[in-house]
Design an enzyme around this catalytic site. Structure first.
Site, PDB file in Angstrom:
ATOM      1  N   ASP A 156      27.854  22.258 -23.415  1.00 33.20           N
ATOM      2  CA  ASP A 156      28.526  21.953 -24.672  1.00 33.20           C
ATOM      3  C   ASP A 156      27.880  22.833 -25.756  1.00 33.20           C
ATOM      4  O   ASP A 156      26.723  23.236 -25.615  1.00 33.20           O
ATOM      5  CB  ASP A 156      28.296  20.461 -24.941  1.00 33.20           C
TER       6      ASP A 156
ATOM      7  N   CYS B  38       5.988   5.996  10.399  1.00 35.14           N
ATOM      8  CA  CYS B  38       5.484   5.828   9.023  1.00 35.14           C
ATOM      9  C   CYS B  38       5.494   7.135   8.234  1.00 35.14           C
ATOM     10  O   CYS B  38       5.993   7.208   7.123  1.00 35.14           O
ATOM     11  CB  CYS B  38       4.068   5.264   9.045  1.00 35.14           C
TER      12      CYS B  38
ATOM     13  N   ASP C 148      -0.371   9.858  13.646  1.00 32.59           N
ATOM     14  CA  ASP C 148       0.335   8.887  12.818  1.00 32.59           C
ATOM     15  C   ASP C 148      -0.355   8.671  11.480  1.00 32.59           C
ATOM     16  O   ASP C 148       0.116   9.123  10.439  1.00 32.59           O
ATOM     17  CB  ASP C 148       0.443   7.551  13.556  1.00 32.59           C
TER      18      ASP C 148
ATOM     19  N   ASP D  92       0.799  -1.221   0.000  1.00 30.18           N
ATOM     20  CA  ASP D  92       0.000   0.000   0.000  1.00 30.18           C
ATOM     21  C   ASP D  92       0.835   1.276   0.000  1.00 30.18           C
ATOM     22  O   ASP D  92       0.372   2.320  -0.450  1.00 30.18           O
ATOM     23  CB  ASP D  92      -0.928   0.034   1.225  1.00 30.18           C
TER      24      ASP D  92
ATOM     25  N   CYS E 231       5.688  -0.219   3.325  1.00 27.78           N
ATOM     26  CA  CYS E 231       5.496  -1.658   3.105  1.00 27.78           C
ATOM     27  C   CYS E 231       6.707  -2.248   2.390  1.00 27.78           C
ATOM     28  O   CYS E 231       7.056  -3.418   2.596  1.00 27.78           O
ATOM     29  CB  CYS E 231       4.250  -1.918   2.260  1.00 27.78           C
TER      30      CYS E 231
ATOM     31  N   CYS F 201       5.335   5.524  15.986  1.00 32.70           N
ATOM     32  CA  CYS F 201       5.470   4.947  14.651  1.00 32.70           C
ATOM     33  C   CYS F 201       6.031   5.980  13.668  1.00 32.70           C
ATOM     34  O   CYS F 201       5.507   7.093  13.576  1.00 32.70           O
ATOM     35  CB  CYS F 201       4.131   4.437  14.149  1.00 32.70           C
TER      36      CYS F 201
ATOM     37  N   THR G  78      28.092  22.542 -29.770  1.00 30.23           N
ATOM     38  CA  THR G  78      27.484  21.899 -30.932  1.00 30.23           C
ATOM     39  C   THR G  78      26.587  20.740 -30.528  1.00 30.23           C
ATOM     40  O   THR G  78      27.004  19.840 -29.811  1.00 30.23           O
ATOM     41  CB  THR G  78      28.574  21.396 -31.894  1.00 30.23           C
TER      42      THR G  78
END
Length: 782
Positions: free
Chosen positions: A475, A433, A758, A94, A98, A431, A477
């Site tokens: 550069d 996450c 969270d 998901d 994960c 957590c 050319t």
């Protein structure tokens, strides 16, 4: 570049016309598809240096031939060497967090040397010395995810479920919550029991996933923290909040999955460009076959409004193609017979016949997807830092939570129930996450946005560096100019005429792919000159090219490289200076050390060169032109563009110049081929210009497939927008946690608010990252 030097080698010319030229690192390999996964067995590795020995000196910065198209100068991070590589399509993933869980589970399998999840294309790649497919599949399945063989029908189908099916469990949980509240209103005791039942029903899949992850090496996942917090809440009779925590968590997971899907949408749209079937014409008959059966040389028919299933060469006289999906060019492009068109392009106005030119799995779309996958391995420094930080952050928060639960009751005689509740609240804040995905979500969205606009940026590190650039070295050319010079002046010495000058010059230039050499050949043919190939042609590196025509020595050289014995008279020196002051490149033609005449050529600026330099200046980015051309010609072009220049540079001088500039500035080097690769590598970041899909994709950190200079300010703006989004995401992720950490300790907020810190923050940062898919980065947009 004006220092005129050739090295001619017919064998090398043949090599360079092949798509296999300069392949850099080559692998002889065998492939196999089984139900267990895609296997790539590495047999032998070599590193042949395919140098284009046919270098045209003029010291011209343009890399002629076709070596610049397929020549990888790889900057992939070093990998552990393994005998075999296996790949699968992952289902059930998901969010980017994960991906870490899947990698951890795969690495727990004995014998696995390396595991990488490519989130953008939903692929797991595993390196091992032996066939461990069954073990890896078992490990990933036990972690709660599914693997499919890349050649299986399941891997071709979208894993996205309908919104109703995806949210069915959340809807059931919400109904149970409503029923529990209704029951509690009538009978508080029965209502408490109903909330406990609701919590346990909601907890079942979460606890199951937590146990799977713990067994597979991820003990500090959000599922584990959520399970501990919810069960703890039940023990202290906070039943309503326990159930609400589960419901909010499930809603947050659903929103996160949706936002992550949006972040992958750009890549998914790219994969959907190639049709699954093609109309093959064989022996005058038409038949519909799977695209996988097409092989180079097959003749296919493309109906109006249909997309090309593979890279193909136009057989019909002419046709218009919509190439916007690959190049970002909104106006259809007219292609003539013999021209190559990339897979995924759409035939606009007519039915056309085309000849397949790419092998299965090697078309333009496949190469872009492969680069996107490789890009994910080149993670941004900030992303690597956050990964390291998150490993310590969660255990530290869990320890702090335990201390909050234990210390106040034991040392200060505080009530256990109050501090257990506050400790559980802190546990949910632990957590990481939102923090972990704050960067990869933004980078995935930005890479997809860039691809949609015809720019390939190879990874988070390159994307991050683009935003820091304050000086661009270009550069001349083929980059600032069209790379198609034309002869403007042919001036003959007394006793010779213009056709004789062209005859001698073309005799040593014939067979060369170099732009200036081709200009001389084209002029000779236009003037009706019979071009006869000189004998014993030899390049004088950085000086010129020589050969023998009718036993007479012919030399074509840059004016600055003439020896004292062949130096020009003051009159001719003034003529050369006058022509060079007009921005033209001059070569001298000598026969038996006697001056025959001079040839002047001029390239045209790209249509968007002036606009691009103006936009860069408005962004406070300095630009400098690096060229081997003469200082007068370089000055004329630099004046038109309003930029600095360094002229008369050999390829090695360019590297020195870039290194010198990079000491004080974050430098981007922009070139058009493999010969610019050393300078690109010496810069902070290298960008390759290309035409359509025939671009030197591996010579730099980024490539502009649409071949527009305005793409430079665009990708820099995209990078700056990405860096801004990443800073916002990190602020959101850490800021919310810091706020709720304090309010939870003070008892102001409870468990359900901690879930918002969270799951809510995770969904918020992902949704914020998705904004990059719609960010306006047009050159005209300041």
């Amino acid at each position: 570049m004006t220092k005129h030097a050739h090295q001619h080698n017919k064998h090398t010319d043949a090599c360079c016309s092949s798509s296999q030229c300069c392949s850099g690192h080559t692998e002889n390999s065998t492939h196999s598809h089984t139900k267990s996964g895609h296997s790539h067995t590495k047999i032998d590795k070599s590193d042949p240096e395919c140098e284009d020995e046919h270098h045209h000196g003029h010291s011209h910065e343009h890399a002629h031939g076709s070596c610049d198209i397929n020549a990888p100068v790889s900057n992939v991070e070093p990998e552990k060497v393994a005998q075999q590589r296996f790949s699968w399509k992952v289902q059930g993933m998901d969010c980017p967090s994960c991906a870490q869980k899947i990698e951890t589970a795969a690495l727990k399998v004995t014998g696995v040397k390396q595991a990488k999840v490519l989130f953008a294309t939903e692929k797991l790649v595993v390196d091992a010395d032996s066939d461990l497919r069954a073990d890896v599949i078992a490990a990933i399945n036990s972690a709660g995810f599914e693997l499919f063989d890349l050649s299986s029908p399941q891997s071709k189908k979208s894993t996205k479920q309908s919104l109703l099916k995806e949210s069915s469990f959340v809807i059931v949980l919400a109904l149970l919550m409503a029923i529990s509240w209704g029951v509690e209103f009538i009978d508080p005791q029965a209502g408490r029991t109903a909330f406990i039942a609701t919590t346990l029903i909601g907890l079942f899949p979460i606890v199951k996933k937590a146990l799977q992850l713990i067994r597979n090496g991820t003990p500090f996942a959000i599922e584990t923290l959520m399970s501990v917090a919810a069960i703890g809440a039940l023990f202290i009779n906070a039943t309503e909040e326990a159930a609400m925590v589960i419901l909010l968590f499930m809603i947050g997971e659903m929103l996160e999955s949706y936002a992550a899907g949006r972040a992958r949408r750009g890549v998914s749209a790219l994969m959907a460009l190639v049709p699954e079937e093609a109309t093959l014409i064989k022996e005058g008959k038409k038949q519909t076959i799977p695209v996988a059966q097409l092989r180079p040389g097959d003749i296919i028919e493309i109906a109006p409004g249909s997309r090309l299933p593979t890279d193909a060469e136009l057989i019909s006289a002419f046709a218009s193609f919509d190439e916007s999906a690959l190049t970002g060019e909104s106006v259809p492009v007219e292609r003539l017979q013999g021209e190559k068109v990339a897979a995924g392009c759409l035939s606009v106005d007519r039915s056309v016949q085309m000849k397949v030119v790419s092998e299965q799995g090697q078309n333009a779309i496949d190469r872009i997807l492969q680069l996107i996958e490789e890009a994910e391995e080149r993670r941004a420094p900030i992303e690597r830092f956050i990964d390291r930080f998150s490993r310590y952050y969660t255990p530290a928060i869990m320890l702090f939570s335990a201390l909050v639960i234990i210390v106040p009751p034991l040392l200060f005689s505080q009530p256990w129930e109050t501090w257990i509740y506050r400790g559980l609240t802190l546990l949910l804040i632990g957590c990481p996450c939102a923090l972990v995905i704050s960067t990869p979500a933004a980078i995935t969205s930005a890479l997809a946005a860039a691809t949609k606009r015809g720019a390939l940026i190879k990874g988070g590190a390159a994307l991050e560096q683009l935003g820091t650039v304050n000086t661009i070295a270009l550069d001349k050319t083929g980059t600032l100019t069209e790379g198609k010079p034309q002869v403007t002046d042919v001036v003959a010495e007394a006793g010779f005429n213009e056709k004789e000058v062209l005859t001698f010059a073309s005799s040593v230039e014939i067979g060369s792919h170099h732009p200036l050499a081709k200009a001389i050949i084209n002029k000779a043919q236009d003037e009706g000159v019979l071009v006869v190939e000189a004998e014993d042609r030899k390049a004088l590196a950085g000086k010129g090219i020589e050969g023998y025509l009718n036993s007479q020595h012919i030399l074509v050289s840059a004016p600055s490289q003439l020896s004292e014995a062949t130096s020009l008279s003051s009159q001719w020196q003034q003529e050369v200076a006058r022509i060079e002051d007009e921005g033209k490149t001059v070569v001298i033609v000598l026969k038996e050390s006697q001056l025959v005449g001079i040839i002047a050529m001029q390239d045209t600026l790209r249509n968007d060169a002036v606009e691009s330099m103006k936009l860069l200046k408005e962004m406070n980015i300095n630009a400098v032109m690096l060229t081997g051309d003469n200082p007068r010609a370089a000055a004329a072009i630099a004046k038109k563009l309003g930029m600095d220049f360094r002229a008369g540079l050999l390829p090695e001088d360019k590297v020195t110049s870039v290194m010198e500039i990079s000491k004080k500035h974050n430098t981007m080097m922009v070139g058009d081929g493999i010969n610019d690769a050393p300078a690109m590598k010496a810069a902070t970041i290298g960008v390759a210009m290309g035409s359509g899909t025939d671009v030197a994709l591996e010579t730099a950190d980024a490539a502009l497939t649409h071949n527009r200079l305005t793409g430079l300010p665009e990708i820099i703006k995209l990078s700056r927008a990405t860096r801004k989004i990443i800073r916002e995401n990190i602020t959101i992720a850490l800021g919310l946690k810091a706020i709720f950490l304090v309010t939870s300790l003070l008892g102001i907020t409870g468990l359900w608010v901690a879930v918002l810190a969270d799951s809510g923050a995770t969904a918020l940062v992902t949704a914020n990252a998705v904004r990059l898919l719609r960010v306006k980065i047009n050159a005209s947009n300041k």
